[in-house]
Write an enzyme that holds these catalytic residues in place. Structure first.
Site, short mmCIF file in Angstrom:
data_model
loop_
_atom_site.label_atom_id
_atom_site.label_comp_id
_atom_site.label_asym_id
_atom_site.label_seq_id
_atom_site.Cartn_x
_atom_site.Cartn_y
_atom_site.Cartn_z
N LYS A 47 38.19 72.67 78.88
CA LYS A 47 39.16 71.59 78.63
C LYS A 47 40.53 72.10 78.18
O LYS A 47 41.52 71.40 78.32
CB LYS A 47 38.61 70.62 77.58
CG LYS A 47 37.50 69.72 78.10
CD LYS A 47 37.06 68.78 77.01
CE LYS A 47 36.17 67.68 77.55
NZ LYS A 47 36.02 66.57 76.61
N ASP B 89 39.59 60.41 77.71
CA ASP B 89 38.66 60.07 76.62
C ASP B 89 39.20 58.93 75.74
O ASP B 89 38.46 58.00 75.40
CB ASP B 89 38.39 61.30 75.74
CG ASP B 89 37.36 62.23 76.36
OD1 ASP B 89 36.55 61.77 77.18
OD2 ASP B 89 37.38 63.43 76.03
N1 LIG Z 1 30.92 58.84 73.87
C1 LIG Z 1 31.64 59.77 74.47
O1 LIG Z 1 32.15 59.60 75.57
C2 LIG Z 1 31.87 61.08 73.75
C3 LIG Z 1 32.95 61.91 74.14
C4 LIG Z 1 33.14 63.11 73.45
C5 LIG Z 1 32.29 63.47 72.42
N2 LIG Z 1 31.26 62.64 72.08
C6 LIG Z 1 30.37 63.00 70.95
O2 LIG Z 1 31.20 63.12 69.80
C7 LIG Z 1 30.73 64.13 68.94
C8 LIG Z 1 31.87 65.05 68.55
O3 LIG Z 1 32.43 65.67 69.68
P1 LIG Z 1 33.72 66.62 69.56
O4 LIG Z 1 33.90 67.23 70.88
O5 LIG Z 1 34.85 65.89 68.91
O6 LIG Z 1 33.15 67.72 68.52
P2 LIG Z 1 33.93 68.85 67.72
O7 LIG Z 1 35.26 69.12 68.36
O8 LIG Z 1 32.97 69.96 67.56
O9 LIG Z 1 34.20 68.17 66.27
C9 LIG Z 1 33.15 67.81 65.44
C10 LIG Z 1 33.69 67.21 64.13
O10 LIG Z 1 32.55 66.74 63.39
C11 LIG Z 1 32.59 67.30 62.08
N3 LIG Z 1 31.22 67.57 61.63
C12 LIG Z 1 30.32 68.37 62.23
N4 LIG Z 1 29.17 68.38 61.51
C13 LIG Z 1 29.40 67.57 60.42
C14 LIG Z 1 28.60 67.20 59.31
N5 LIG Z 1 27.34 67.66 59.14
N6 LIG Z 1 29.13 66.36 58.39
C15 LIG Z 1 30.40 65.91 58.53
N7 LIG Z 1 31.21 66.25 59.57
C16 LIG Z 1 30.69 67.07 60.50
C17 LIG Z 1 33.39 68.57 62.19
O11 LIG Z 1 33.93 68.82 60.92
P3 LIG Z 1 34.50 70.26 60.46
O12 LIG Z 1 35.95 70.26 60.86
O13 LIG Z 1 34.28 70.24 59.00
O14 LIG Z 1 33.69 71.31 61.17
C18 LIG Z 1 34.43 68.20 63.24
O15 LIG Z 1 35.51 67.54 62.65
C19 LIG Z 1 29.58 64.81 69.68
O16 LIG Z 1 28.39 64.30 69.16
C20 LIG Z 1 29.73 64.37 71.11
O17 LIG Z 1 28.49 64.25 71.77
C21 LIG Z 1 31.05 61.46 72.71
#
Ligand SMILES: NC(=O)c1ccc[n+]([C@@H]2O[C@H](COP(=O)([O-])OP(=O)(O)OC[C@H]3O[C@@H](n4cnc5c(N)ncnc54)[C@H](OP(=O)(O)O)[C@@H]3O)[C@@H](O)[C@H]2O)c1
Length: 279
Positions: free
Chosen positions: A72, A108
């Site tokens: 990405k 998104d």
């Molecule tokens: N519905 C959809 O179309 C869609 C699209 C994209 C993503 N998603 C879902 O969204 C989620 C996040 O995706 P992303 O790409 O944004 O992930 P990412 O870039 O890895 O970011 C994850 C975020 O979650 C936080 N986090 C992780 N573990 C945590 C915990 N135990 N407690 C509190 N905060 C926590 C992280 O905090 P830190 O900064 O502290 O590490 C970070 O800010 C995934 O589950 C993905 O499957 C869904």
């Protein structure tokens, strides 16, 4: 069985790996529904081969591709033009090949807004609280800010929230410990952390301070009903699940590649959801 002709339109999803992707199933549903002479295929491309593969796909006649992890960010480098949606989101998830040019965008945030609206929620109705500061948080914060919404973000690691606030002027940051107090002042709360996903603990967010008008959105879609959404529903709060965002974000790409604007409805939702259920 779909039989393609020599005029078939081609698109696909690039990732490494890509076997987990639901996009071929999702686009395949629309291709069949609309009787389109076309295909949407998985394209496993190792990171070092990405730029050459993308040019090759364009030269081979593809209409465009989606990009998922880890491409990405690298996708910016191959674009001849980048739309604001990708710049604001800091990531490209859709490439359209047009007259020998590669145009990158990010759908998104658009998909998130379209899903809210499909649930009868006006994204501009009031302030929004975003939990998490990763890639999806940035895409969602950007589209809400662009609508003129007051957006506040709380993240486990404060430095990551502050970095996002520097990239998106206007974004306010509060301490992670203040997230429950902040619910009372917001019309919308969005979980963008992986908490609540199958195999992860539930999001630690008590809803005692939520006002009756709060909308609770979760972008996690496995399971469809996360513990956060179940708790919000039990309180009578309006809920928005994550699967709809996944479905809606695919609409602009399909439209650009295959020339038909597809709809997101219950039949599509059931078809994609059937693939998400534990075996
Ligand atoms: N519905 C959809 O179309 C869609 C699209 C994209 C993503 N998603 C879902 O969204 C989620 C996040 O995706 P992303 O790409 O944004 O992930 P990412 O870039 O890895 O970011 C994850 C975020 O979650 C936080 N986090 C992780 N573990 C945590 C915990 N135990 N407690 C509190 N905060 C926590 C992280 O905090 P830190 O900064 O502290 O590490 C970070 O800010 C995934 O589950 C993905 O499957 C869904």
């Amino acid at each position: 069985m779909t039989i393609l002709t020599g005029k078939a339109r081609l698109a696909g999803i690039t990732g490494w790996p890509v076997a987990h992707s639901r996009s071929p199933r999702l686009h395949g549903f629309w291709l069949e529904r609309h009787g389109i002479d076309g295909a949407y295929v998985p394209l496993p491309i190792a990171p070092g081969n990405f730029a050459a593969a993308i040019r090759g796909l364009m030269w081979a006649g593809f209409a465009g591709v989606n990009c998922t992890i880890p491409h990405k960010i690298a996708a910016f480098e191959v674009c001849d033009a980048v739309e604001d949606s990708a710049r604001r989101a800091g990531a490209v998830n859709t490439l359209v090949f047009r007259d020998g040019c590669i145009v990158g965008s990010n759908t998104d945030g658009w998909g998130f807004l379209a899903n809210l609206r499909a649930h009868g929620v006006d994204p501009g109705a009031g302030p929004a609280l975003i939990l998490g500061a990763g890639g999806s948080a940035r895409a969602i914060a950007a589209v809400l800010l662009d609508l003129g919404v007051r957006v506040t973000l709380a993240n486990r690691t404060p430095a990551n929230a502050e970095r996002l606030a520097r990239e998106l002027p206007g974004l306010a940051v509060i301490d992670w410990d203040r997230r429950e107090d902040a619910l009372a002042d917001h019309a919308l709360v969005v979980n963008t952390t992986p908490q609540g996903m199958t195999g992860h603990a539930a999001l630690d967010l008590g809803l005692d301070r939520a006002g009756p008008g709060l909308t609770v959105a979760d972008i996690v879609y496995v399971p469809l009903e996360t513990p956060l959404l179940a708790a919000a529903r039990a309180r009578g709060l309006r809920c928005v699940e994550g699967l709809g965002m996944l479905l809606h974000q695919a609409v602009p790409g399909f439209h650009a590649w295959f020339g038909v604007e597809p709809s997101v409805d219950d039949a599509l939702r059931r078809f994609v959801a059937a693939d998400l259920l534990p075996a």
